[in-house]
Structure formats: structure tokens, C-alpha cells
Design an enzyme around this catalytic site. Structure first.
Site, PDB file in Angstrom:
ATOM      1  N   ASN A  88       3.379   4.029   6.465  1.00 54.67           N
ATOM      2  CA  ASN A  88       4.256   4.744   5.904  1.00 54.67           C
ATOM      3  C   ASN A  88       3.196   6.213   6.188  1.00 54.67           C
ATOM      4  O   ASN A  88       2.008   6.313   6.277  1.00 54.67           O
ATOM      5  CB  ASN A  88       3.967   4.748   4.424  1.00 54.67           C
ATOM      6  N   HIS A 101      -3.426   3.535   7.514  1.00 53.14           N
ATOM      7  CA  HIS A 101      -3.323   2.333   7.065  1.00 53.14           C
ATOM      8  C   HIS A 101      -2.201   1.409   7.574  1.00 53.14           C
ATOM      9  O   HIS A 101      -1.190   2.130   7.601  1.00 53.14           O
ATOM     10  CB  HIS A 101      -3.796   2.063   5.659  1.00 53.14           C
TER      11      HIS A 101
HETATM   12  P1  AMP Z   1       1.106   3.914   1.155  1.00 56.93           P
HETATM   13  O1  AMP Z   1       1.945   3.849  -0.037  1.00 56.93           O
HETATM   14  O2  AMP Z   1       1.532   3.401   2.409  1.00 56.93           O
HETATM   15  O3  AMP Z   1      -0.019   5.042   1.216  1.00 56.93           O
HETATM   16  O4  AMP Z   1       0.094   2.437   0.585  1.00 56.93           O
HETATM   17  C1  AMP Z   1      -1.135   2.562  -0.150  1.00 56.93           C
HETATM   18  C2  AMP Z   1      -1.293   1.346  -0.784  1.00 56.93           C
HETATM   19  O5  AMP Z   1      -2.772   1.365  -1.082  1.00 56.93           O
HETATM   20  C3  AMP Z   1      -0.430   0.859  -1.924  1.00 56.93           C
HETATM   21  O6  AMP Z   1       0.368  -0.397  -1.456  1.00 56.93           O
HETATM   22  C4  AMP Z   1      -1.432   0.438  -2.964  1.00 56.93           C
HETATM   23  O7  AMP Z   1      -0.929  -0.596  -3.653  1.00 56.93           O
HETATM   24  C5  AMP Z   1      -2.775   0.555  -2.331  1.00 56.93           C
HETATM   25  N1  AMP Z   1      -3.816   0.722  -3.128  1.00 56.93           N
HETATM   26  C6  AMP Z   1      -4.126   1.859  -4.025  1.00 56.93           C
HETATM   27  N2  AMP Z   1      -5.235   1.696  -4.340  1.00 56.93           N
HETATM   28  C7  AMP Z   1      -5.925   0.590  -4.016  1.00 56.93           C
HETATM   29  C8  AMP Z   1      -7.263   0.086  -4.293  1.00 56.93           C
HETATM   30  N3  AMP Z   1      -8.205   0.579  -5.098  1.00 56.93           N
HETATM   31  N4  AMP Z   1      -7.473  -1.178  -3.570  1.00 56.93           N
HETATM   32  C9  AMP Z   1      -6.480  -1.708  -3.027  1.00 56.93           C
HETATM   33  N5  AMP Z   1      -5.233  -1.123  -2.683  1.00 56.93           N
HETATM   34  C10 AMP Z   1      -4.948   0.262  -2.950  1.00 56.93           C
END
Ligand code: AMP
Ligand code: ZN
Length: 115
Positions: A88, A101
Site C-alpha cells: 500500500n 513494507h
Molecule cells: P499498511 O496499512 O499497508 O501500512 O499496513 C500496516 C500493517 O501494519 C497493518 O496490517 C497492521 O496490522 C500492521 N501493524 C501495525 N502495528 C503493528 C505491530 N506493532 N506489529 C505488527 N504489525 C503491525
């Protein structure tokens, strides 16, 4: 170079706990805290790159290393029937953490529609 305020930089540094699934010199990968599929792994470069929009010739090696890691992780997670990789980018792309990511989603037959 890290960003002091970045959640994923803190995870890479071990300052915030995560469930690690893979790590090498370039890449750190861990389980998403809010999984959208039986396997949901986030693959992040160890360099703070905010997003796909900031990828250029100076940092694209990190992207290549992320995808090398994707292939290794998919094998280790038993995703021999396939999986989906999602990135994203920015507000309209639904990016919530501004550190580049790649989501690996698998372990189930995913829908044919991308959105
Ligand atoms: P995006 O929306 O593509 O920026 O994805 C961010 C992702 O990070 C989401 O799927 C969240 O569930 C994940 N996320 C947020 N905080 C954490 C955390 N502390 N550990 C693992 N995943 C996380
Ligand atoms: Zn970062």
C-alpha cells in the site's frame, strides 16, 4: 538510517516486540498484529524508506532484497500453492505505517478480486 518516530524502525531495533519470521542484513520480517489471512507476514527493509514513491536507484537494492526474502519466507511458511504480495502506498493506497513494507498473505485461497 532510521527514523526515530517510525514504528517499524522501532520494531527492527527491538524496541517494540514483534514475532520475527526472518531476518538478514537487509530485511526484517514479522507477523502482522492484525492478520488478514492464516499467514500474514510483513517484510520491511532495514533502511527507513517511507513508501514505494520514494524508491529510486539509491535504495532499490532493498526492494530486491525484500522480494528475495518473500520467496524464502513463502517456502518456510509452506505456501506452495501460492500467495499474494501487497504494497500500500500513501493515503489513497491505504498505507498506515510510513515505512515501506510488503504484506505476504496466504494459507487460504484468496479472492480473485484485488480490491
Ligand atoms: P499498511 O496499512 O499497508 O501500512 O499496513 C500496516 C500493517 O501494519 C497493518 O496490517 C497492521 O496490522 C500492521 N501493524 C501495525 N502495528 C503493528 C505491530 N506493532 N506489529 C505488527 N504489525 C503491525
Ligand atoms: Zn522506519
Amino acid at each position: 538510517m532510521r527514523d526515530q518516530d517510525c514504528l517499524f524502525c522501532k520494531i527492527i531495533a527491538g524496541e517494540i516486540p514483534s514475532t520475527k519470521v526472518y531476518e538478514d542484513e537487509w530485511v526484517y520480517a514479522f507477523r502482522d498484529i492484525n492478520p488478514q489471512a492464516p499467514v500474514h507476514v510483513l517484510v520491511v527493509p532495514k533502511e527507513h524508506i517511507c513508501c514505494t514513491d520514494a524508491v529510486d536507484g539509491s535504495n532499490s537494492q532493498y526492494v530486491a532484497k525484500c522480494f528475495e526474502a518473500v520467496a524464502k519466507i513463502a517456502k518456510a511458511e509452506g505456501l506452495e500453492n501460492g500467495y499474494r504480495v501487497i504494497n500500500n502506498c500513501g493515503a489513497d493506497g491505504g498505507q498506515t505505517v510510513m515505512h515501506l513494507h510488503f504484506h505476504i498473505l496466504g494459507g487460504v485461497k484468496l479472492g480473485e478480486k484485488m480490491i
